[in-house]
Scaffold this motif. Structure first.
Motif, mmCIF file in Angstrom:
data_model
loop_
_atom_site.group_PDB
_atom_site.id
_atom_site.type_symbol
_atom_site.label_atom_id
_atom_site.label_comp_id
_atom_site.label_asym_id
_atom_site.label_seq_id
_atom_site.Cartn_x
_atom_site.Cartn_y
_atom_site.Cartn_z
ATOM 1 N N THR A 77 0.511 -1.062 -0.006
ATOM 2 C CA THR A 77 -0.157 -0.540 -0.487
ATOM 3 C C THR A 77 1.254 1.289 -0.054
ATOM 4 N N LEU A 81 0.797 3.081 -3.157
ATOM 5 C CA LEU A 81 -0.079 5.364 -3.005
ATOM 6 C C LEU A 81 0.285 6.094 -2.690
ATOM 7 N N GLY A 223 -3.556 5.928 -9.690
ATOM 8 C CA GLY A 223 -3.842 5.334 -7.971
ATOM 9 C C GLY A 223 -4.293 4.044 -8.712
ATOM 10 N N THR A 227 -2.225 0.200 -7.763
ATOM 11 C CA THR A 227 -2.366 -1.127 -6.172
ATOM 12 C C THR A 227 -2.738 -2.209 -6.831
#
Length: 505
Positions: A77, A81, A223, A227
């Motif tokens: 993460t 991000l 984004g 991910t």
């Protein structure tokens, strides 16, 4: 006395600074300590869990796949991000996002400490990674906007980088100490009061700011796609070690490829991409990929050796953490030396030599694995070789990659480096887990004892890492330039984020 050390009395101005103005911070020394302390906490939050994994596995009854996700949820993460977090800092305000990131990181840490199920712990680690992805780029943006004079900025960035090296070095030691003294929950619980104190200090020291100029687009699609692509890749690799999991793995890996292609297309078409692909048109851009190779070698060996020392040799978490100190400390020292000699030797020579040292260290480490191992005669030399090799290669690849990025785009370039390193950590751990499980199953089928089969699996994984580093050395010798381009003399982008120093997660 310089502006950094000459801290003035009073609190931060409560009124918002006008757009484009340098934030007025009354106590600049305290502000620098605060920013560096938060960065230290974020880096320790990523590395502290490594030596605690065997204890967490025993107490929560985790399987190999679940253990992998406990470790990779944070860097996954965080890495995916990070670019979006930097963009949000420009859109919503740096102090606001920094405060939000602190609170999210603290909430995730608290959830980790009280988790009694694997999915709760994994989800909480992901929440903490989200908070770090918000707070870390906002902290660097605040730092570089407060310290604008070249000498002040160099001092501040030097302190930031040094804290990164110390955090990476002490993470395993603190993890072992807290786990041995109070249980693994304390490696997460200790972050909660620190986040509360840091948030209160931010309100006192940092003025409310206004985003500069026109607000850029957030880039949520990019984004989210990035991910999802990495998550599908890691999940697909995990399915490869499950008997009969090949069909599911094929679907997940195909999905990862499709999502990665969609991410590239979205960045090409977007007028304000999260990751401008034009940054990767120079020969120095090959260094971005070599950052992943370097991180993969060091992180994979870190992960495998931590499990080996505790589960095979029966060492305590504290003893295992202390064993990593020479490795991590030499990484930090050699990184500083390499950064000063790269312009004399050149990346085409320095990076291959560093990766060859890493490959030799991983090869020696694989040969040292066995049911009975002593630290000094068997592990110390491979640890030092891996520390020296990964330290020199990491900083050399970082400087080389950034030398090809225009100074006006250093913020997004450094964000790309951080993302590459963190994503490389998640993917490498997934690959190492698959390799270990496959080799262990094969050794059991050949008639080895469970202990012997486990050693064979770990040895095979580290041996593959040695060949990964060897391949990186060959690629560096062929692809990297002989010299790094000279800087153009312009100032750093105010929103720049230095690449993380030291091993992740």
């Amino acid at each position: 006395m310089g502006p950094i050390s000459a801290a003035r009395s009073g609190t931060a101005r409560s009124a918002a600074a006008p757009p484009g103005a340098t934030p007025v911070v009354a106590r600049r020394g305290a502000f620098l300590v605060l920013m560096c302390s938060v960065q230290f906490m974020m880096l320790v939050g990523g590395t502290v869990v490594t030596v605690s994994l065997p204890v967490i596995r025993r107490e929560l009854g985790l399987g190999a796949g679940e253990l992998q996700w406990v470790l990779t949820a944070f860097p996954l993460t965080f890495g995916c991000l990070l670019l979006l977090g930097g963009r949000c800092a420009d859109v919503f305000g740096r102090r606001r996002l920094f405060l939000t990131g602190l609170l999210v990181f603290g909430a995730g840490s608290l959830l980790c400490a009280v988790a009694d199920r694997s999915w709760v712990l994994i989800g909480a680690r992901a929440i903490a990674g989200l908070g770090a992805a918000m707070a870390s780029p906002a902290a660097m943006a605040l730092l570089t906007s407060v310290f604008v004079a070249p000498r002040d900025r160099s001092t501040a960035l030097g302190a930031w980088a040094a804290v990164g090296a110390i955090g990476a070095t002490l993470g395993n030691v603190l993890g072992g100490l807290l786990t041995s003294a109070g249980g693994w929950q304390w490696i997460f619980l200790v972050n909660v009061p620190v986040c509360i104190v840091a948030a209160a200090a931010v309100l006192l020291l940092v003025p409310a700011g206004v985003p500069e100029g026109r607000r850029p687009r957030l880039g949520l699609l990019g984004g989210a796609t990035c991910t999802a692509a990495v998550a599908a890749l890691v999940l697909g690799l995990g399915e490869l070690r499950v008997p009969g999991g090949l069909p599911v793995a094929t679907v997940l890996l195909g999905t990862a490829v499709a999502l990665a292609a969609a991410f590239v297309v979205s960045q090409v078409r977007s007028p304000e991409p999260l990751l401008p692909l034009g940054l990767f048109r120079r020969r120095t851009s090959f260094a971005f990929a070599l950052v992943l190779v370097t991180a993969g070698t060091g992180i994979g060996a870190y992960f495998t050796t931590s499990l080996f020392m505790q589960e095979t040799l029966g060492w305590s978490a504290l003893r295992a953490g202390l064993a990593f100190v020479p490795w991590a400390a030499l990484t930090a020292v050699v990184a500083q030396v390499a950064s000063r000699t790269l312009h004399l030797i050149g990346p085409r020579v320095l990076v291959p030599v560093a990766m060859l040292v890493s490959a030799a260290g991983a090869l020696l480490l694989s040969r040292a694995y066995g049911p009975s191992v002593a630290f000094v005669p068997d592990l110390l030399v491979p640890f030092l070789m891996l520390g020296a090799g990964t330290g020199a290669a990491s900083v050399s690849c970082t400087v080389t990659a950034m030398s090809g990025v225009p100074r006006s785009r250093h913020g997004v370039g450094a964000g790309a480096l951080n993302s590459t390193q963190a994503i490389g950590a998640a993917v490498t751990i997934a690959v190492v887990t698959v390799l270990t499980a496959t080799a262990t199953t094969r050794a059991l089928a050949a008639g080895n004892t469970p202990l012997g089969a486990s050693v064979e699996g770990q040895r095979f994984a580290v041996l593959v890492l040695a060949f990964l580093a060897l391949g990186g050395a060959v690629a560096a010798a062929v692809l990297l330039p002989g010299r790094t381009p000279a800087p153009d003399g312009r100032d750093l982008d105010p929103g720049a984020a230095l690449p993380a120093t030291g091993p992740l997660p």
